[in-house]
Structure formats: C-alpha cells, structure tokens
Design an enzyme around this catalytic site. Structure first.
Site, PDB file in Angstrom:
ATOM      1  N   ASN A 135     108.912  43.673  28.181  1.00  0.00           N
ATOM      2  CA  ASN A 135     108.392  45.030  28.367  1.00  0.00           C
ATOM      3  C   ASN A 135     107.250  45.213  27.367  1.00  0.00           C
ATOM      4  O   ASN A 135     107.493  45.327  26.170  1.00  0.00           O
ATOM      5  CB  ASN A 135     109.538  46.024  28.112  1.00  0.00           C
ATOM      6  CG  ASN A 135     109.063  47.464  28.078  1.00  0.00           C
ATOM      7  OD1 ASN A 135     107.928  47.769  28.446  1.00  0.00           O
ATOM      8  ND2 ASN A 135     109.930  48.353  27.633  1.00  0.00           N
ATOM      9  N   LYS A 151     105.306  47.667  27.016  1.00  0.00           N
ATOM     10  CA  LYS A 151     105.114  49.076  26.626  1.00  0.00           C
ATOM     11  C   LYS A 151     103.624  49.430  26.700  1.00  0.00           C
ATOM     12  O   LYS A 151     102.917  48.916  27.554  1.00  0.00           O
ATOM     13  CB  LYS A 151     105.734  49.326  25.245  1.00  0.00           C
ATOM     14  CG  LYS A 151     107.193  48.844  25.183  1.00  0.00           C
ATOM     15  CD  LYS A 151     107.958  49.349  24.005  1.00  0.00           C
ATOM     16  CE  LYS A 151     109.387  48.832  24.087  1.00  0.00           C
ATOM     17  NZ  LYS A 151     110.256  49.316  23.051  1.00  0.00           N
ATOM     18  N   HIS A 156     114.240  53.652  30.993  1.00  0.00           N
ATOM     19  CA  HIS A 156     114.104  53.091  29.648  1.00  0.00           C
ATOM     20  C   HIS A 156     114.324  54.202  28.621  1.00  0.00           C
ATOM     21  O   HIS A 156     113.955  55.347  28.859  1.00  0.00           O
ATOM     22  CB  HIS A 156     112.711  52.469  29.477  1.00  0.00           C
ATOM     23  CG  HIS A 156     112.582  51.743  28.166  1.00  0.00           C
ATOM     24  ND1 HIS A 156     112.251  52.399  27.006  1.00  0.00           N
ATOM     25  CD2 HIS A 156     112.788  50.444  27.844  1.00  0.00           C
ATOM     26  CE1 HIS A 156     112.255  51.517  26.013  1.00  0.00           C
ATOM     27  NE2 HIS A 156     112.571  50.326  26.494  1.00  0.00           N
ATOM     28  N   GLU A 183     112.832  55.088  26.054  1.00  0.00           N
ATOM     29  CA  GLU A 183     111.640  55.878  25.684  1.00  0.00           C
ATOM     30  C   GLU A 183     111.304  56.899  26.773  1.00  0.00           C
ATOM     31  O   GLU A 183     110.829  57.993  26.488  1.00  0.00           O
ATOM     32  CB  GLU A 183     110.462  54.934  25.395  1.00  0.00           C
ATOM     33  CG  GLU A 183     110.625  54.276  24.029  1.00  0.00           C
ATOM     34  CD  GLU A 183     110.141  52.848  23.942  1.00  0.00           C
ATOM     35  OE1 GLU A 183     109.252  52.444  24.727  1.00  0.00           O
ATOM     36  OE2 GLU A 183     110.650  52.107  23.070  1.00  0.00           O
ATOM     37  N   GLU A 226     120.602  48.701  26.603  1.00  0.00           N
ATOM     38  CA  GLU A 226     119.723  48.754  25.435  1.00  0.00           C
ATOM     39  C   GLU A 226     120.174  49.877  24.501  1.00  0.00           C
ATOM     40  O   GLU A 226     119.806  51.041  24.698  1.00  0.00           O
ATOM     41  CB  GLU A 226     118.283  49.014  25.867  1.00  0.00           C
ATOM     42  CG  GLU A 226     117.705  47.937  26.756  1.00  0.00           C
ATOM     43  CD  GLU A 226     116.182  47.928  26.680  1.00  0.00           C
ATOM     44  OE1 GLU A 226     115.636  46.922  26.214  1.00  0.00           O
ATOM     45  OE2 GLU A 226     115.561  48.926  27.058  1.00  0.00           O
ATOM     46  N   GLY A 281     113.270  48.369  18.816  1.00  0.00           N
ATOM     47  CA  GLY A 281     112.113  48.440  17.926  1.00  0.00           C
ATOM     48  C   GLY A 281     112.477  48.640  16.471  1.00  0.00           C
ATOM     49  O   GLY A 281     111.618  48.920  15.637  1.00  0.00           O
ATOM     50  N   SER A 301     115.572  44.633  19.923  1.00  0.00           N
ATOM     51  CA  SER A 301     115.204  43.703  18.845  1.00  0.00           C
ATOM     52  C   SER A 301     115.595  42.247  19.138  1.00  0.00           C
ATOM     53  O   SER A 301     116.035  41.524  18.238  1.00  0.00           O
ATOM     54  CB  SER A 301     115.775  44.171  17.503  1.00  0.00           C
ATOM     55  OG  SER A 301     115.232  45.442  17.165  1.00  0.00           O
ATOM     56  N   GLY A 355     111.018  43.733  23.942  1.00  0.00           N
ATOM     57  CA  GLY A 355     109.841  44.570  23.696  1.00  0.00           C
ATOM     58  C   GLY A 355     108.879  43.861  22.762  1.00  0.00           C
ATOM     59  O   GLY A 355     108.070  43.029  23.174  1.00  0.00           O
TER      60      GLY A 355
HETATM   61  P1  PGA Z   1     112.352  45.794  21.268  1.00  0.00           P
HETATM   62  O1  PGA Z   1     112.265  46.702  22.592  1.00  0.00           O
HETATM   63  O2  PGA Z   1     112.610  44.386  21.718  1.00  0.00           O
HETATM   64  O3  PGA Z   1     110.992  45.937  20.612  1.00  0.00           O
HETATM   65  O4  PGA Z   1     113.455  46.331  20.436  1.00  0.00           O
HETATM   66  C1  PGA Z   1     113.146  46.499  23.657  1.00  0.00           C
HETATM   67  C2  PGA Z   1     112.863  47.478  24.765  1.00  0.00           C
HETATM   68  O5  PGA Z   1     112.472  48.611  24.486  1.00  0.00           O
HETATM   69  O6  PGA Z   1     113.036  47.145  25.949  1.00  0.00           O
END
Ligand code: PGA
Length: 255
Positions: A10, A12, A96, A98, A168, A174, A214, A235
């Site tokens: 992803n 983003k 997601h 976010e 997730e 993140g 992460s 991500g």
């Molecule tokens: P991240 O994000 O790997 O940076 O933690 C994962 C995601 O939001 O799908």
C-alpha cells in the site's frame, strides 16, 4: 487447505505517476517469477494507469487504495469502482484504518463500497483492526467482529471467492510496533471463525487473511511462516525496492 501467500504493498499518498511507474518497473524486473505468491501493488489513483501498463505482462497485480460506492454522479473528488475496473485494475483496498479514522468512513459506507466493488468485478481487500485503547480495554475481538460483520453485510457466499481480509491493528500501522505472530494469529483465528459462522467452514478455509502493521523484510518470514497468516499488507516497507522484494521473497520461500 493450502492457501497461496499474498504480499500487497500500500503506497498510500506517495510517488507521482512517473515515480510510481519507475518504481513498478524495478519491482517487475526483480520479481519476474513470483513462485505462486500473489504480489499486489496499490499506488495512488494517478499512478494506477502507468503502473498497470508497466506490470501488465508480469505476474504483479495492481490495486487501488479506495473507491466510492456510486458508479457516477455529483461526488466531487471521488473515483468510482467502475473507473478503476475500466483501466484493468483487479483489486481495491477498502476500510483501511486511515480511511476509517482520518477520513471518518463508517462501517456502513465501507459495506456499500464492498458491495459496489464486487458488483463491478473488483476484488476487495476488507481491512479491519482495533485501536490501542480498544485492545487495552479487551475489546479487540468485539471491534474486529463488528467491522467484519458490517463490512460483509449482504455479501454472498459466491462473492466471497473474490474477497480478502486484512487484519491491521491500528496501533501497529506506521508505528514500528508489529503485532507478535501470536497476537496476529489469535485475531486471524477469530476472523476465520467468524467467517465460518457467517458463511461456512469452506469459505473460512478458502479466504485469505493478511496481516498488516509495520511489516518489514526482517519480520515478514516469521509472520507468514504460520499457516494462519496468508500474507501481508505492507505500507512503509513497500516503498523501497529492496525491502518489498525481500518481503516477497520471504513469502516465496514459505509458499
Ligand atoms: P505500515 O502500514 O506497514 O507502514 O505499518 C501498513 C498499512 O497501513 O497497510
């Protein structure tokens, strides 16, 4: 039942259309044979076409990060599933964290998007996950089951063949804090049991459940070596060729 591993990136809100194309080209060269692992990259909307054209003759698949549930209309700034499908894209991330927590998307809205994505022939990845305070209050299972039930409302058994779930935990996205393999497996099992009660044991067995939060090349193998973890949604580490290819190779070794 053996399920093939899935590695989804992803991106983003990163990479211009040109940068996305160049990045996708590097991935294509590095991932000529994916050994049965599904590799899905999800650039921002503007990069979808250039990325799709770059990887269309390879085994890398492309997904959008979001869509609107209506096919067209007065929805300034939105993109419909039909528009995404029309340029050849197969996947879409929905719900997601976010989208849920930064943009206020509700379970009901996400469910409408799920239905719409399937109607136009996209394969959605429904993302679910608890926030830190919910985990600390012992509500992980309740939250995940609520998001799952709401997201899958009126999605038929036949349509489930096109659905993936991504667990997730919001506190791991993140932040550098990864759920331990045991924590991830525990929730994957809750999700699979819920799929069995909503649909059937067969559907539960067939549905891929990815872990996200992460994930890096260093922890991907450990996570995916458990049969409950069918893959990862990545991500930050999806934005570097070496780390994303490292994660993809870890999946190939296990597959
Ligand atoms: P991240 O994000 O790997 O940076 O933690 C994962 C995601 O939001 O799908």
């Amino acid at each position: 039942m053996k399920r093939n591993k899935v590695v989804a990136g992803n991106w983003k809100m990163h990479l211009t259309a040109n940068e996305a194309q160049q990045f996708a080209n590097k991935l294509r060269i590095n991932l000529l044979d994916t050994h049965g692992v599904s590799i899905i990259i999800c650039p921002p909307f503007l990069g979808l076409k250039s990325v799709f054209d770059t990887v269309k003759d390879s085994s890398i698949k492309v997904g959008a990060q979001n869509m609107h549930n209506e096919t067209q209309g007065a929805f300034t700034g939105e993109i419909s599933g039909e528009m995404i499908k029309d340029i050849g894209i197969q996947y879409v991330l929905l719900g997601h964290s976010e989208r849920r927590h930064v943009f206020g998307e509700t379970d009901d809205f996400i469910n409408k998007k799920m239905a719409s994505s399937l109607r136009v022939g996209l394969d959605p990845v429904l993302c679910v996950g608890e926030r830190l305070e919910e985990r600390e209050a012992g509500k992980t299972s309740e939250v995940v089951i609520r998001q799952l039930r709401a997201g899958l409302k009126e999605i038929s058994e036949a349509q489930m063949a096109h659905v993936m779930i991504a667990y997730e935990p919001v506190w791991a996205i993140g932040t550098g804090l990864t759920a331990s393999r045991e924590q991830a497996v525990e929730v994957h099992e809750i999700i699979r049991d819920e799929l069995a009660s909503l649909y059937s044991g067969v559907i539960a067995e067939k549905t891929a459940i990815l872990y996200g939060g992460s994930v890096k090349a260093e922890n991907a193998k450990d996570l995916m070596s458990h049969e409950e973890i069918d893959g990862v949604l990545v991500g930050g580490a999806a934005l570097k060729v070496d780390s994303f290819v490292g994660i993809a190779k870890a999946a190939m070794e296990i597959n």
